[in-house]
Write a protein that holds these residues in place. Structure first.
Motif, mmCIF file in Angstrom:
data_model
loop_
_atom_site.group_PDB
_atom_site.id
_atom_site.type_symbol
_atom_site.label_atom_id
_atom_site.label_comp_id
_atom_site.label_asym_id
_atom_site.label_seq_id
_atom_site.Cartn_x
_atom_site.Cartn_y
_atom_site.Cartn_z
ATOM 1 N N LEU A 57 0.843 -1.205 0.000
ATOM 2 C CA LEU A 57 0.000 0.000 0.000
ATOM 3 C C LEU A 57 0.876 1.252 0.000
ATOM 4 O O LEU A 57 0.591 2.222 -0.710
ATOM 5 N N ARG A 58 1.976 1.215 0.777
ATOM 6 C CA ARG A 58 2.905 2.343 0.820
ATOM 7 C C ARG A 58 3.486 2.621 -0.558
ATOM 8 O O ARG A 58 3.611 3.773 -0.983
ATOM 9 N N SER A 59 3.840 1.569 -1.285
ATOM 10 C CA SER A 59 4.462 1.753 -2.599
ATOM 11 C C SER A 59 3.515 2.412 -3.597
ATOM 12 O O SER A 59 3.957 3.067 -4.538
ATOM 13 N N LEU B 26 1.288 7.475 -6.304
ATOM 14 C CA LEU B 26 0.262 7.926 -7.241
ATOM 15 C C LEU B 26 -0.510 9.137 -6.710
ATOM 16 O O LEU B 26 -1.333 9.709 -7.435
ATOM 17 N N LEU B 27 -0.243 9.518 -5.461
ATOM 18 C CA LEU B 27 -0.896 10.700 -4.895
ATOM 19 C C LEU B 27 -0.007 11.939 -4.960
ATOM 20 O O LEU B 27 -0.467 13.049 -4.688
ATOM 21 N N LEU C 10 -8.153 8.701 -8.061
ATOM 22 C CA LEU C 10 -8.644 7.527 -8.775
ATOM 23 C C LEU C 10 -7.530 6.546 -9.162
ATOM 24 O O LEU C 10 -7.690 5.328 -8.970
ATOM 25 N N PRO C 11 -6.381 6.984 -9.708
ATOM 26 C CA PRO C 11 -5.320 6.019 -10.038
ATOM 27 C C PRO C 11 -4.855 5.220 -8.824
ATOM 28 O O PRO C 11 -4.598 4.014 -8.933
ATOM 29 N N GLN D 172 3.609 0.360 -13.313
ATOM 30 C CA GLN D 172 4.607 1.209 -13.954
ATOM 31 C C GLN D 172 4.014 2.016 -15.103
ATOM 32 O O GLN D 172 4.315 3.206 -15.278
ATOM 33 N N ILE D 173 3.156 1.372 -15.887
ATOM 34 C CA ILE D 173 2.504 2.075 -17.003
ATOM 35 C C ILE D 173 1.590 3.179 -16.481
ATOM 36 O O ILE D 173 1.550 4.294 -17.009
ATOM 37 N N LEU D 174 0.849 2.860 -15.407
ATOM 38 C CA LEU D 174 -0.064 3.836 -14.810
ATOM 39 C C LEU D 174 0.707 5.046 -14.283
ATOM 40 O O LEU D 174 0.270 6.196 -14.453
ATOM 41 N N ILE D 175 1.846 4.806 -13.663
ATOM 42 C CA ILE D 175 2.680 5.906 -13.159
ATOM 43 C C ILE D 175 3.115 6.816 -14.306
ATOM 44 O O ILE D 175 3.037 8.047 -14.203
#
Length: 381
Positions: A68-70, A74-75, A103-104, A141-144
């Motif tokens: 969860l930390r990792s 995304l925030l 959302l991400p 990784q793609i989402l980031i």
């Protein structure tokens, strides 16, 4: 000290400094509390991100918190995006609709639920043992990357609009807010390229090279965060925002041409009268001596609707309000520099007298209009 120990030490310093500076930002007295709080939250999440490099191991029952930390990275960019809005627009306020930017983060954790959060024992151990090769992590990784470049581009677009509105409505020669945020966004681009390159080492290079990549990345990130915060604290003028309801002249024009035939009949006469009134007022009353003069204040002084004044200067006279006012300031400065009775005045005294508030801005504007520096101009006349 081995590489892991060195990385752990650097990461601990980064986490400590991040949390210390975040605490300072949350407690320091400032007019723009929202911007400071958003920036502090970004630094806190950056510290949480850095904590993943510490040399520790979670008990099996707490390993979910590590994953969860990792995903909290995304925030970070949504907070920077909101921070930019808070700095640029003085009337910006957080609303419930802004939760959509989380959302991400929510989606990523939903993706991890079936094969990680809801699993236990051998299945969870297999996921962790093959962490880098799991489809969910590829998706992560793609989402980031998608999220990061979306916000980077969005911030550049906000800054472009901010700069145009600022030039059309304000005269404070300092554009430090724009420069600061633009520099910050450029640094983010560089830092992300470094981080993305470091992440590629996970798949293409040895573990030793990957560890040194982490060390370099954390040191760079620590330096950048210190620079960001010290820059913001040492320059309170960075937090002068504009009203988000202000429109660009090109957006006002169609609303002023609802009756094109009638407007055409009286346009030349009205425009000529308004320009004459404006120039006479500027020459006689010298409102440009106020360093913080805005188009709203000038419109109130000469009793012209601010929308009409904006169109008059930015469209009819084909000048930004920023340049229009600075031209009068430079003209007055030129007269002072030519006046033999005022030879004792320094350039610094003159720039303050004519309405500027920074030497660099004065020199830039003066050279723009005369192709000479103030000192060179004084020596030439």
């Amino acid at each position: 000290m081995d590489k892991l120990g060195f990385l752990d030490g650097i990461a601990r310093i980064a986490v400590f400094v991040s949390l210390l500076l975040a605490f300072f930002l949350l407690t320091v007295k400032t007019e723009n509390k929202l911007a400071n709080r958003l920036f502090a939250c970004f630094i806190i999440f950056s510290g949480i991100d850095f904590s993943g490099l510490l040399a520790y191991s979670f008990p099996e029952e707490y390993v979910d918190f590590e994953i969860l930390r990792s995903t909290t990275c995304l925030l970070e960019m949504p907070l920077i995006y909101l921070y930019v809005l808070a700095v640029c627009y003085s009337d910006f306020r957080l609303k419930w609709k802004h939760l959509i930017y989380t959302l991400p983060f929510v989606v990523m954790n939903l993706v991890l639920m079936p094969r990680f959060y809801f699993q236990s024992g051998i299945e969870k151990e297999h996921f962790l043992a093959n962490y880098s090769q799991m489809p969910e992590i590829y998706f992560f990784q793609i989402l980031i990357e998608i999220q990061y470049w979306f916000y980077i581009i969005s911030v550049f677009l906000i800054l472009r609009k901010y700069r145009k509105i600022y030039l059309e409505n304000y005269t404070n020669p300092s554009t430090s807010t724009y420069k600061w945020l633009f520099q910050m966004n450029c640094v983010f681009v560089v830092m992300h390229c470094i981080t993305a390159s470091k992440n590629l080492l996970r798949y293409t290079a040895s573990r030793e090279t990957f560890l040194w990549g982490n060390v370099f990345m954390v040191i760079m990130a620590l330096c950048v965060i210190c620079w960001f915060v010290m820059k913001a604290l040492n320059h309170p003028e960075l937090f002068r925002g504009i009203n988000s309801k202000l429109k660009l002249t090109k957006d006002i024009l169609p609303q002023n041409n609802e009756n094109p035939i009638e407007v055409k009949e009286h346009q030349d006469e009205v425009v000529d009268t308004q320009i004459l009134t404006l120039k006479q007022y500027m020459a006689e009353k010298e409102p440009f001596l106020d360093p913080s003069l805005t188009i709203q204040e000038l419109a109130n002084q000469i009793d012209i609707p601010v929308r009409d004044l904006s169109v008059l200067i930015n469209h009819k006279m084909d000048q930004h309000f920023f340049d229009f006012v600075n031209e009068y300031r430079i003209q007055k400065a030129m007269n002072i520099l030519k006046d033999e009775s005022k030879r004792e005045l320094t350039v610094l005294e003159i720039l303050y007298e004519v309405g500027f508030n920074s030497k660099s801005s004065f020199n830039t504007s003066f050279k723009k209009y005369t192709n000479l520096t103030p000192t060179a101009y004084r020596n030439a006349v």
